[in-house]
Write an enzyme that holds these catalytic residues in place. Sequence first.
Site, PDB file in Angstrom:
ATOM      1  N   ASP A 142       0.009  -5.216  -6.299  1.00 31.57           N
ATOM      2  CA  ASP A 142      -0.968  -4.416  -5.814  1.00 31.57           C
ATOM      3  C   ASP A 142      -1.276  -3.308  -6.937  1.00 31.57           C
ATOM      4  OD1 ASP A 142      -2.861  -3.267  -4.046  1.00 31.57           O
ATOM      5  OD2 ASP A 142      -1.375  -3.371  -2.340  1.00 31.57           O
ATOM      6  N   GLU A 198      -5.666   3.006   4.208  1.00 35.03           N
ATOM      7  CA  GLU A 198      -4.425   3.165   3.569  1.00 35.03           C
ATOM      8  C   GLU A 198      -3.673   4.514   3.997  1.00 35.03           C
ATOM      9  OE1 GLU A 198      -3.733   1.747  -0.516  1.00 35.03           O
ATOM     10  OE2 GLU A 198      -5.439   0.581  -0.529  1.00 35.03           O
TER      11      GLU A 198
END
Length: 632
Positions: free
Chosen positions: A312, A518
């Site tokens: 990521d 997020e």
Amino acid sequence: MRVATMGRFSMPVMCFAVLCLWTAVAEAEYVKYKDPKQPLSVRIRDLLGRMTLEEKIGQMTQIERKDASRDVMKKYFIGSVLSGGGSVPAPKATAETWVNMVNDLQKGALSTRLGIPMIYGIDAVHGHNNVYKATIFPHNVGLGVTRDPALLKRIGAATALEIRATGIQYAFAPCIAVCRDPRWGRCYESYSEDHKIVQAMTEIIPGLQGDPTATRKGVPFVAGKTKVAACAKHFVGDGGTVKGIDENNTVINFNGLLSIHMPAYLDSIQKGVATVMVSYSSWNGKKMHSNRDLVTGFLKNKLKFRGFVISDWQGIDRITDPPHANYSYSVQAGVLAGIDMVMLPENFTDFVDDLTFQAKNNIIPMSRIDDAVKRILRVKFIMGLFENPMADLSLANQLGSQEHRELAREAVRKSLVLLKNGKSTNKPLLPLPKKVPKILVAGSHADNLGDQCGGWTIEWQGLQGNDLTVGTTILTAVKKTVDPSTQVIYMENPDTNFVKSNKFSYAIVVVGETPYTEFFGDSLNLTIPEPGPSTIKNVCGAVKCVVVIISGRPVVVEPYVAQMDALVAAWLPGTEGQGVTDVLFGDYGFTGKLAHTWFKSVDQLPMNVGDPHYDPLFPFGFGLTTKPRREV
């Protein structure tokens, strides 16, 4: 005489020399890895055998668009570029601007000694959501409600066309997290708390990539220039963290991990997913980005995944706490865990230097480097990048096409969940009549395209307002749907006196969460922000009302339900607000069933179907239905 003798022999000698030279040139020009007729394994082996260490490490390096240029691509042999959330070549950039940017970087990659094309990746998680005028589909939290794998496949195919319209070949989607706690700020990226629904929704992968033809399990598949490489993420357990805290620790035994969080990866691999992204989160205290047992031992060896594993954004940096505290260790731990391509939004030369040093000193063995590069090359060969590295504008008309908008509108209709309809069951409010004297539309989210789309839209965190992209707000959709004689009054937050004095036939109240992405969306209270609750109270206390909740997850509504005549969960529907009014006014019936449990109080969380303390406001699978009503 001497000159004459030389002249007599020069022609045959010259011909022989030319023939030898031509043969040598022909041999030099023919290289197996450039021949699409050669078997895949031969092409990979031939190219790998020609590569220097620097060229191999370049393939493992994915840099951000803002750091990329033709010269950088060439100098560092860069294998991949990405656009992070909101990273665009220009504000409101056209398809042509995107294609020109991608092609310019590709020319840099192709100008290297071996001419290995780069692959460009982007977070296209609910349509091609970074791009102006693209079709924005409902977020996954709504799509799970549909329980319609065929719909997901069609959405995948439409999204692939829009991505390719901009010259991009790789989507960081789908997210196949199983959200077990709505306090998590990424719960809207999860199809369901039930892994079976998430498994079914992996049908978006053959939509994005094409239907796999390979019989070998685990071999990636991408069917050419109208399809993109997909990415199953985030491996593994990202939706099970303690208290839903993003990037946190998932505490569960191995059997629990396998039975809840792993099943959709098996489906994804079976469907030929090209890549898998590793999760920021930890499993029982061990960072996934350094978990060799799961990334290499389970994903690659046990599940036979043959595509490439990508980190990521700054994922290896976050192996340490604080991030980047011991970068050499992070590089070593991440690459040895089995990460093949590392996403490096900044300071990519640190990674290149560190990995070069560790490979030269056998801290990371060449066999691990070669495994990573083989996997990356396998995906690039399979998807035809070597044969068709450059993009063109032939698909530009696909971006935000009417056909795709109609598909998104259908998805919105099927994603809505009717939670209440009438204060008594024999007096339903919905479907609403289109022809009445006057109606009220109220609420902060009624005329706000940004709120409707949520996070991961144009910008990483999303945007509020109506200037972000092209679409239809719910207010606009109401005005288009009702009879021309019906007066529509819009007031964002009216007081009770205004509502009572205007003699409205009914009101539509649209409130909910503001956009987030997020960890910015992590919430311990899950309340609807003001003035949402005040608007519900002022309007529903004075006139018959349907409340439409725009949110990325179930939120606290129990205190207000009794005041409402009807309640609809619309999730984050995207640009096609007309899908909401299609169902509110009865052109289509409500069919959606909850794919996430709707709790009464946050004190109950985490609470999932099957738990001993299961006592929801609306249970998993709940959803009232209505029949279409055609008005003459």
